[in-house]
Write an enzyme that holds these catalytic residues in place. Structure first.
Site, PDB file in Angstrom:
ATOM      1  N   GLU A   1       0.859  -1.177   0.000  1.00 28.37           N
ATOM      2  CA  GLU A   1       0.000   0.000   0.000  1.00 28.37           C
ATOM      3  C   GLU A   1       0.890   1.220   0.000  1.00 28.37           C
ATOM      4  O   GLU A   1       1.687   1.400   0.920  1.00 28.37           O
ATOM      5  CB  GLU A   1      -0.834   0.037   1.273  1.00 28.37           C
ATOM      6  CG  GLU A   1      -2.052  -0.804   1.206  1.00 28.37           C
ATOM      7  CD  GLU A   1      -2.769  -0.768   2.525  1.00 28.37           C
ATOM      8  OE1 GLU A   1      -2.751   0.282   3.200  1.00 28.37           O
ATOM      9  OE2 GLU A   1      -3.298  -1.812   2.894  1.00 28.37           O
TER      10      GLU A   1
ATOM     11  N   ASP B   1      -5.673   9.032   9.902  1.00 23.95           N
ATOM     12  CA  ASP B   1      -4.315   8.663  10.304  1.00 23.95           C
ATOM     13  C   ASP B   1      -3.887   9.282  11.618  1.00 23.95           C
ATOM     14  O   ASP B   1      -4.198  10.430  11.910  1.00 23.95           O
ATOM     15  CB  ASP B   1      -3.324   9.066   9.209  1.00 23.95           C
ATOM     16  CG  ASP B   1      -3.403   8.130   8.019  1.00 23.95           C
ATOM     17  OD1 ASP B   1      -3.239   6.918   8.229  1.00 23.95           O
ATOM     18  OD2 ASP B   1      -3.653   8.602   6.903  1.00 23.95           O
TER      19      ASP B   1
END
Lengths: 400, 275
Positions: B49, B60
């Protein structure tokens, strides 16, 4: 599943729910709870009672004679949201949302804040109803608005300074969303403006629409006719949506949203998302935003922390593109002058945010001439800004 | 069948779980990312990824936020990231690579243009963490036309209806978010994983990969017993971040992936023998 929800979630092409999967069930729950509450007379009665008894509504619609005389144009009325408890319109929304959070059984409240007005309004209602409160505030703003940080702490809230990104409202909002992602089961996020994923822009507008409902009735009672124009400042845009909403069907009433032009629209230091932005996604909604060619969000700038935001509520983007409202921008210096003018002429110290609306309202009043009448929304009071203004004036060498 | 689906099919035949590391493109620099992609492949990653750095990454935690800021400061623009991907494909990187990209970057470039360029750069799929099922129909169609797998995410909070819909619409695999929270290394594995996987398994036969909060080899081993893929992001990014220079960053990343590979393969091997 997709269709029914997407339609209600949008204002034309703007709005939507661009959030991590973790939050989607919470948004569905919130939407359902809000729709039920909205149609529940007991909820509306309770909210109206708190708005009256706790916040002191209705706020006056005040004819500003000396300001009108000074400008020499349209009669200027001020909608005095600064006279609410906590000093701004923000409490209209926090009262509504805290009652909703109680209905949903949430024990913990989080909020983001720029200037600190929404943070204070959230901390206040959390104190009033005995709920835990965490407020995210950009480190830069905690410095500019130290008084409001202390007010929130005094009210029992924990203020969490945010050091990521530009350290202002945008990043405080990111951090609040991350907290919500982690604590969604027991936490309600009280967003302070008409931004964020659906249902927030609609719900916050509805809670703020009391401003326009009152103003419309008040001006009809006082003058027997509607205003020619309504003027309000726009950062995220909650006070503007609040006062605009009741007037939207009155097509003869011009609606003006005033953005922060900062150091000028042709510099890269402004916060004029509608005047200078492009379509994009910020904080869960599609709207006009300040971004570069790669979609990276750009820092905004305004002398007013509350307008220092690189996005705007999706309904404003819709009102702009549909032509129902007009969006203009006012520089830091013009806002500062209006801050002083209103203080001197009317004995009303407006918030720096509201001073942007005053600055444009004065120009507009002159253009429209003495036959016209306008309403300027004074979204908050300026006590919080006095130290910052003193420092700016000193830097500029201005002696009052 | 996409290259991603092929990989899961092959691994299933071998009785192994997929190991899927995440790195941020351009962290600390694009040349370093180029070297890291090859090092991850050689050390045992089955697919990668590749995060496109974003100014406002809502899903995040601090580690990936910081990596993104460094990448942006060092000029990791999207055209440069596409160009780097084209280069590594020309130089022989063969495992599938997915972009982890926030929707505004896709929207701003124009969905069709972004997807055209991603496909032309040798990208196999996309994970868009802020594009839920409700908003994704258009991108889903455009991605499918270009042979790109759009991978949906599910979380411990996902309802049965959402699980069923993601099961119908996801391509390649389903990204199962192990916890209610943002990315970031955690000391302990989330207790939500097992019940969540059981609920998702009932609804779909797609491969299930688990990410968020997996940092230690023993975490990876535990997840490998339950799922078809193990995603490790922040813990790897931390190692890259802490290295004194780029050569050392590549060495540390490779050593870490080898330790995870071993743990993932042994977990399956042991459980097969015991079971």
């Amino acid at each position: 599943m997709a269709k029914a929800q997407t339609q209600a979630a949008y204002f034309g092409e703007f709005g939507g729910q661009f959030v991590p999967e973790v939050l989607m069930p919470a948004l569905t729950e919130l939407e359902r709870a809000y729709l039920e509450a909205k149609d529940d007379p007991a909820f509306q009665r309770e909210l109206a009672e708190h708005l009256a008894e706790y916040s002191g509504r209705a706020t006056p619609l005040y004819r500003a004679d000396r300001l009108t005389g000074y400008v020499g144009g349209a009669t200027i009325y001020l909608k005095r949201e600064d006279l609410n408890h906590t000093g701004s319109h923000k409490i209209n929304n926090t009262l509504g949302q805290i009652l909703l959070a109680r209905r949903m059984g949430k024990q913990r409240i989080i909020a983001e804040t720029g200037a600190g007005q929404h943070g204070v309004a959230t901390a206040t209602v959390c104190a009033r109803f005995g709920l835990e409160c965490v407020v995210y505030m950009g480190e830069e703003d905690t410095r500019r608005q130290a008084l409001n940080v202390f007010r929130m702490e005094l009210l029992g809230a924990r203020v969490h300074p945010v050091t990521s990104g530009t350290r202002t409202l945008k990043d405080a909002t990111n951090e609040a969303i991350r907290d919500w992602v982690a604590n969604v089961q027991n936490t309600h996020y009280i967003i302070g403006s008409v931004v964020g994923p659906h249902p927030y822009p609609t719900m916050v507008r509805d809670f703020q629409s009391v401003i326009g409902k009152e103003a419309r009735e008040q001006i009809l009672a006082k003058t027997g006719r509607l205003p020619d124009a309504v003027v309000a400042c726009v950062g995220g845009g909650s006070n503007a949506m609040g006062i605009f909403h009741a007037f939207i069907p009155d097509e003869a009433v011009a609606l003006y949203g005033v953005e922060a032009a900062g150091e000028g629209l042709d510099t890269d230091r402004h916060a004029a998302s509608i005047s200078r932005g492009t379509k994009g996604i910020l904080h869960g909604a599609k709207s006009y935003i300040l971004q570069d060619a790669d979609g990276q969000i750009q820092g905004a700038h305004s002398i007013s922390a509350g307008l220092d935001y690189p996005g705007v509520g999706p309904e404003h983007s819709y009102l702009k593109d549909s032509g129902r409202a007009t969006y203009v921008a006012v520089t830091d210096d013009e806002a500062l002058q209006a801050f002083i003018d209103l203080s001197r002429l009317e004995g009303i110290i407006p918030a720096l945010e509201s001073a942007h609306a005053v600055a444009y309202g004065m120009k507009l009043a002159k253009e429209l001439g003495p036959q016209a009448q306008i309403i300027i929304n004074i979204s908050g009071r300026g006590d919080k800004d006095v130290a910052e203004v003193a420092a700016v004036l000193e830097r500029k060498g201005v002696v009052l | 069948m996409s290259r991603i689906s092929d990989t899961f099919t092959r691994l299933k035949g071998e009785g192994r779980a997929a190991l899927m590391p995440y790195i941020t493109a351009g962290h600390p620099t694009l040349p370093a990312t180029e070297a890291l992609l090859f090092a991850l492949e050689e050390s045992g990653a089955d697919m990668i990824e590749l995060g496109i750095p974003y100014s406002d990454p809502l899903a995040d935690g601090p580690t990936v936020q910081r990596a993104g800021q460094i990448a942006l400061q060092n000029g990791a623009t999207i055209p440069r990231i596409h160009a780097m991907m084209r280069r590594v494909r020309e130089q022989g990187l063969s495992i599938p690579v997915l972009y982890m990209v926030y929707y505004n970057c896709v929207f701003r470039h124009g969905e069709e243009r972004f997807l055209d360029e991603a496909a032309a750069s040798g990208i196999d799929g996309l994970i868009i963490p802020d594009l839920p099922l409700e908003e994704a129909e258009e991108v889903e169609g455009l991605a499918a036309e270009r042979g790109l797998d759009l991978v949906y995410l599910l979380a411990p909070t996902s309802t049965p209806e959402r699980i069923a819909e993601a099961g119908r619409r996801s391509r390649g695999f389903i990204y199962c978010v192990s916890l209610t929270g943002v990315t970031g290394a955690r000391d302990r594995l989330s207790a939500a994983i097992e019940p969540m996987l059981r609920r998702i398994r009932e609804a779909t036969s797609l491969p299930l990969a688990v990410g968020f909060g997996i940092s230690r080899p023993e975490h990876a081993a535990a997840v490998a017993k339950l799922a078809d893929g193990v995603i490790v992001g922040s813990a790897l990014v931390e190692r890259i971040d802490e290295a004194p220079d780029e050569t050392e960053a590549v060495n540390r990343a490779a050593a870490y992936i080898r330790s995870l590979r071993l743990a993932v393969d042994q977990a399956r091997f042991r459980s097969a023998n015991v079971g």
